[in-house]
Design a protein around this motif. Sequence first.
Motif, PDB file in Angstrom:
ATOM      1  N   HIS A 142       0.852  -1.185   0.000  1.00 48.84           N
ATOM      2  CA  HIS A 142       0.000   0.000   0.000  1.00 48.84           C
ATOM      3  C   HIS A 142       0.896   1.245   0.000  1.00 48.84           C
ATOM      4  CE1 HIS A 142      -3.300  -2.582   1.934  1.00 48.84           C
ATOM      5  NE2 HIS A 142      -2.202  -3.298   2.066  1.00 48.84           N
ATOM      6  N   THR A 165      -3.437   7.039  -3.725  1.00 44.52           N
ATOM      7  CA  THR A 165      -3.091   5.714  -3.237  1.00 44.52           C
ATOM      8  C   THR A 165      -2.897   4.774  -4.409  1.00 44.52           C
ATOM      9  OG1 THR A 165      -3.785   3.869  -1.835  1.00 44.52           O
ATOM     10  CG2 THR A 165      -5.522   5.048  -3.008  1.00 44.52           C
ATOM     11  N   TRP A 192       0.693   5.421  -0.044  1.00 48.78           N
ATOM     12  CA  TRP A 192      -0.172   6.583   0.109  1.00 48.78           C
ATOM     13  C   TRP A 192       0.679   7.851   0.010  1.00 48.78           C
ATOM     14  CZ3 TRP A 192      -5.498   6.061   0.923  1.00 48.78           C
ATOM     15  CH2 TRP A 192      -5.939   4.759   1.188  1.00 48.78           C
TER      16      TRP A 192
END
Length: 608
Positions: A554, A569, A556
Amino acid sequence: MRKSATGPALAALAAAQFLVVLGNSIVNVALPQIRAGADLSDGATTWVVNAYGLAFGALLLAGGRTADILGHRRVLLAGLSVFGAASAVAGTASSAGVLIAARAVQGVGAAAVAPAALAVMLGLFPPGPGRGKAFGVWGAVSGAGGAAGVLLGGFLAQAWGWRALFFAVAAGTFAVLLAVVVRTPRSQGRGSGRLDLLGTFTITLTLTSLVWGLARAREQGWTDGRVLSAFALAAVFGTAFVAVERRHPDPLVPARLFKGGRVAAANVLMALFGSVWIALFFFLPLYQQEVLGIGPLLTGVGQLPLAGAVMLGSALAPRIRTARALPAALLVEAAGMLWLSRISADGSYFADVLGPSILIGLGLSVAFIQLTNVSVDGVAKADSGLAGGLVNTTRQVGGAVGLAVLATLAGSLTAHSSLPYPHALTDGYRAAFAASAAILLATALLAVYLTRPTRSLERKSAMYTIDESAPVIVRLSTTIDASLERVWALHTDIDSWPDWNTDIDQASLAGPVAPGSSFSWKTHGLDIDSTVYEVVPGKRIVWGGPSSGIDGIHVWSFTADGDRVTVSTEESWSGAPVDAATEELGQALRASLESWLAALKGHAEQSA
């Protein structure tokens, strides 16, 4: 709290920190008046200063940990109440015992105020640009407090007598208390954990013995029996503290405090830095009064250029982003101290004091801000009070050690000199300033070594990205009408995710949000364990890890444009389950991220 409210809140918290510094420095220039007015002996006069410093230095760790457990704001208010009441009692004191006891209670209150105020400030300003500016204000009031104390002390003592010093501090304290009540958020409750009573008891006795012994050494010499006994007790209690901490399930100083940041290095440097800071505001007013013959009021006025330089340096510090800012600031301060080491018994304020004061003020302010920032770098919110107490403790104890050593050096040279008294006195002060310059030079060199990125940190801070070869990749973004500080704080306060994101059932972070830390969370029926790979405060955070055979990364990113933030994102999924159901899992991931961004946007804009 709304963005517009953080300014008044910061002002109230900075004023609380200012009072802590002021409470120590305001009496220095007025000690002759206090001694005469209260009919004190020389030894009792010394303890008007020592009682405050002893209680303050010994109880800072306990104050910080208590604030983490009972609530930072709650302990801050209690500390201000104690500090203000003790100041009022000191102003009405009719005997040496009452005055010294009131000064000790002032120190107790200050030991609660200093770490709690810093912790509340850290909670208001998460890592990012806003925190840098807040530290600039913090550094300005902390550094200027010493100079302001000399000025206010001289003015009040000369105009209305020594009791006015304590009444003014009491009035200021209750005004700050009201401002904190009105301007700081009330939402924080109690923290987790329980107070390590035995650890608190042993470390308090350790620090009490150490600081008392150092103060006594300045008066009686290092070979005095009571001084040696105090140091021996400090060693015994210190050993007991270490043994207690190793066995306690919730120690006063947990090992996690030193993980994920440079807390240990910052505290070592702060101790050295503090050894010079405290001594500066001891020797400089003495030189101005006892050698140059300047009165208390003009001595205080003479500190204004130093205070102005501190404020200027504090305003510039948040804009200085080079890794060498700390060593450079220490070298600038060292240059000012070296200049002071050339003072003359036949000199003048403008020739001997003004120029060095400006250099010292600039270097001192930037170095203090850098060290304070590093000392709380990567510390979890639940430990922020303790981190604040620790860095204040090391500065205070370092100051006690430095003042004892430098006062002994100066006193020895003066006592053994065959020159007339003003010249002998000046030689002692010159030696103290030269030694201070040498300490700062050594601290600057040590800072280059201790604060450099290690190989492991360099690996952790490398730019991580998604797996571009993964079967499932989703990229999304949204624009949020809220401050960067607010959005970043929401997104990185992992424990609070279930409060605003209905897709997340629970989340728990072990330690600070820093490279290498881990957290567990539950979403859509999946129990996930993730590791933080990269954190760039206010700009970027990356985490990932396997769950149910799926390896997710992930990424961001946050981009501010005034009071708007674009949150982007990108996430990749790989693994056998993804290969078997690529389209379905791709749709599920997209829906999950869309929901996450919508929840983040809605909550941030609602709170802003």
